[in-house]
Design an enzyme around this catalytic site. Sequence first.
Site, PDB file in Angstrom:
ATOM      1  CE1 TYR A 139      32.860  48.692   3.837  1.00 28.61           C
ATOM      2  CE2 TYR A 139      34.619  49.141   5.399  1.00 28.61           C
ATOM      3  CZ  TYR A 139      34.202  48.792   4.132  1.00 28.61           C
ATOM      4  OH  TYR A 139      35.144  48.535   3.155  1.00 28.61           O
ATOM      5  CG  ASP A 231      34.291  44.995  12.715  1.00 32.38           C
ATOM      6  OD1 ASP A 231      35.479  45.147  13.066  1.00 32.38           O
ATOM      7  OD2 ASP A 231      33.875  45.296  11.574  1.00 32.38           O
ATOM      8  CE  LYS A 259      39.418  51.390  10.070  1.00 26.93           C
ATOM      9  NZ  LYS A 259      39.242  52.376   9.066  1.00 26.93           N
TER      10      LYS A 259
HETATM   11  C1  LIG Z   1      34.339  48.570  11.601  1.00 23.98           C
HETATM   12  C2  LIG Z   1      35.202  48.199  10.436  1.00 23.98           C
HETATM   13  N1  LIG Z   1      35.395  46.899  10.144  1.00 23.98           N
HETATM   14  C3  LIG Z   1      36.182  46.502   9.130  1.00 23.98           C
HETATM   15  C4  LIG Z   1      36.811  47.431   8.330  1.00 23.98           C
HETATM   16  C5  LIG Z   1      37.684  46.984   7.202  1.00 23.98           C
HETATM   17  O1  LIG Z   1      39.014  47.226   7.526  1.00 23.98           O
HETATM   18  P1  LIG Z   1      40.114  47.350   6.359  1.00 23.98           P
HETATM   19  O2  LIG Z   1      39.845  48.642   5.657  1.00 23.98           O
HETATM   20  O3  LIG Z   1      41.416  47.319   7.111  1.00 23.98           O
HETATM   21  O4  LIG Z   1      39.936  46.174   5.477  1.00 23.98           O
HETATM   22  C6  LIG Z   1      36.638  48.794   8.586  1.00 23.98           C
HETATM   23  C7  LIG Z   1      37.297  49.804   7.736  1.00 23.98           C
HETATM   24  O5  LIG Z   1      37.050  50.972   7.783  1.00 23.98           O
HETATM   25  C8  LIG Z   1      35.814  49.185   9.654  1.00 23.98           C
HETATM   26  O6  LIG Z   1      35.605  50.487   9.940  1.00 23.98           O
END
Ligand SMILES: Cc1ncc(COP(=O)(O)O)c(C=O)c1O
Length: 410
Positions: A139, A231, A259
Site C-alpha cells: 500500500y 516507500d 508517519k
Molecule cells: C507504506 C505506506 N505508504 C504510504 C502510506 C500513505 O500514508 P498517508 O496515510 O500518510 O497518506 C501508508 C499509510 O498507511 C503506508 O503504510
Amino acid sequence: MDRSARLYERARRAVASGVNSPVRHYDPYPFFAERAAGGAVWDADGRRYVDLCGAYGAMLLGHRNAAVVSAVSRQLRRGTLYCMPTAEETELAELISRDYPSMRRVRLVNTGLEATMAAIRLARGHTGRPKIVKFDGCYHGAHDYALVRAGSGVAHYGLADSAGSLRAAARQTRVARYNDAASLEAAMDDGVAAVIVEPVMANMGVIPPRRGFLRSVARIARSHGALLIFDETVTGYRLGRGGAQGAYGVRPDITTLGKALGGGLPIAALGGRRDVMESLAPMGPVYEASTFAGNPVSVAAAIASVREAARLGARLYARLDRECAALASSVSDAAASRGIAHTVNRAGSMFQVFFSDAPVTDRDSAMAADRARFARLAALLRERGVFVPPSQFEASFLCHAHTRADLARA
Ligand SMILES: Cc1ncc(COP(=O)(O)O)c(C=O)c1O
C-alpha cells in the site's frame, strides 16, 4: 448505550461513512478517542487502552512526547503557517540526509500519499517512461497510481482497487509478487520508470523480505534502467534511524518517509539522488506543490522527533526490538499451548499475528489466514484494555513510552 455509541450515531449523520479514514471503522462501532499519553489512549467513556496501534506506526516515541510537545508549543507562539522558506525546513532536510545518505536532496510534503504520488511522477518525469511496477499487497497511499492490488483497508474491505480510479493510470501499473524476484523480472521492460516497494510490508500484516530479496529488487530495477523507490512511510525511523535501507543495506534512488518522522504531526518527505530530485519544479519540469508543505508546526515536531531518536540512539531501537521479540514470542507460546494454528511475523518493533499455520510471505498467504478469528482477537483485546489495529492487514507497533506494565497487560 455508552458515549462512543452515541458519538458514533451522531457522526453517522455528519461524517461521510462515519469515519474520516476507512481503517478506523470496526463493528459495531469504533470507540471514540478522548486523549492519549505515553503508550496509552483513553476513550470517550474514560476507559484506558494500551495502544499497540500507535496511530498506525506514527507514534514511535509515544503520545505527547515532552520534546515534541515543547517544540510544537514554542512554534505555536511564532506562527503556524508562512508559505515562505524557513531555516527549520533546511535543518530538517539536513537531518534527514544525515540519517538517510541516499536522500541527497529532500522535499517536504504532508502525507505518505503525497510523498509516493510525487515520487512516482518524478520517476516518470525523470526517465521519460510511463510504467511503474509495484508489489501485490503493498500500500502506498490512496491515489490512482498506487491503488492497484493494494493492502491495508483496500484488502480489508475486499476491494481490488477503488471505484473512480482511472483505468488509464492503473493500466500503467504492473504488479509483481512480494518476495519473488522472478515475478519482478517478468513484470519488467524498458517502459518501466520505477519499481516501488515497501521494504518490509506493513499493510498485509507484517511481512519481512526474504534474505536477499531487496538486493534482487535493486539489481533487477537497475538492469532495466528503472529507478528504485523505497516507500519507507512505515519503516522510516521505525526499523532504525536509517530505516529499512540502513537495516538491509540497500540504497534506493528515491525514498519516501512519513508517519514516525513527525512525532504525531502530519509531515512526510521524499528524497533521493541529486540528479533525480533536481527534476522537481521550479528547477526541473516535474510539478509538485502544496500550501501546507513544510508547515512550521509539523517541521518543529519532526526536528524534535528526529533529534530525540538520535539522542536515544541505537539503545532505543535495540530495546524496542527486544521487547517486541518477547511480546511476539509470548503471543506465539500462548497460541501454541492452546493448540491454535498461528504464525507471528515481526520486524523490529512491529508485528502481526495470523491464524494460519503456513508461513506468511506475500499477499496470497496473508489472505489465506483466518481473518474472522483475528477480528475476534482484536475485540477481545479491546475488552481487556489493549487496542490493536482492528484489521488483519495492519501491524501492531511498540513505542518508546510503553511501560513494563503496558507490555505485561498486552
Ligand atoms: C507504506 C505506506 N505508504 C504510504 C502510506 C500513505 O500514508 P498517508 O496515510 O500518510 O497518506 C501508508 C499509510 O498507511 C503506508 O503504510
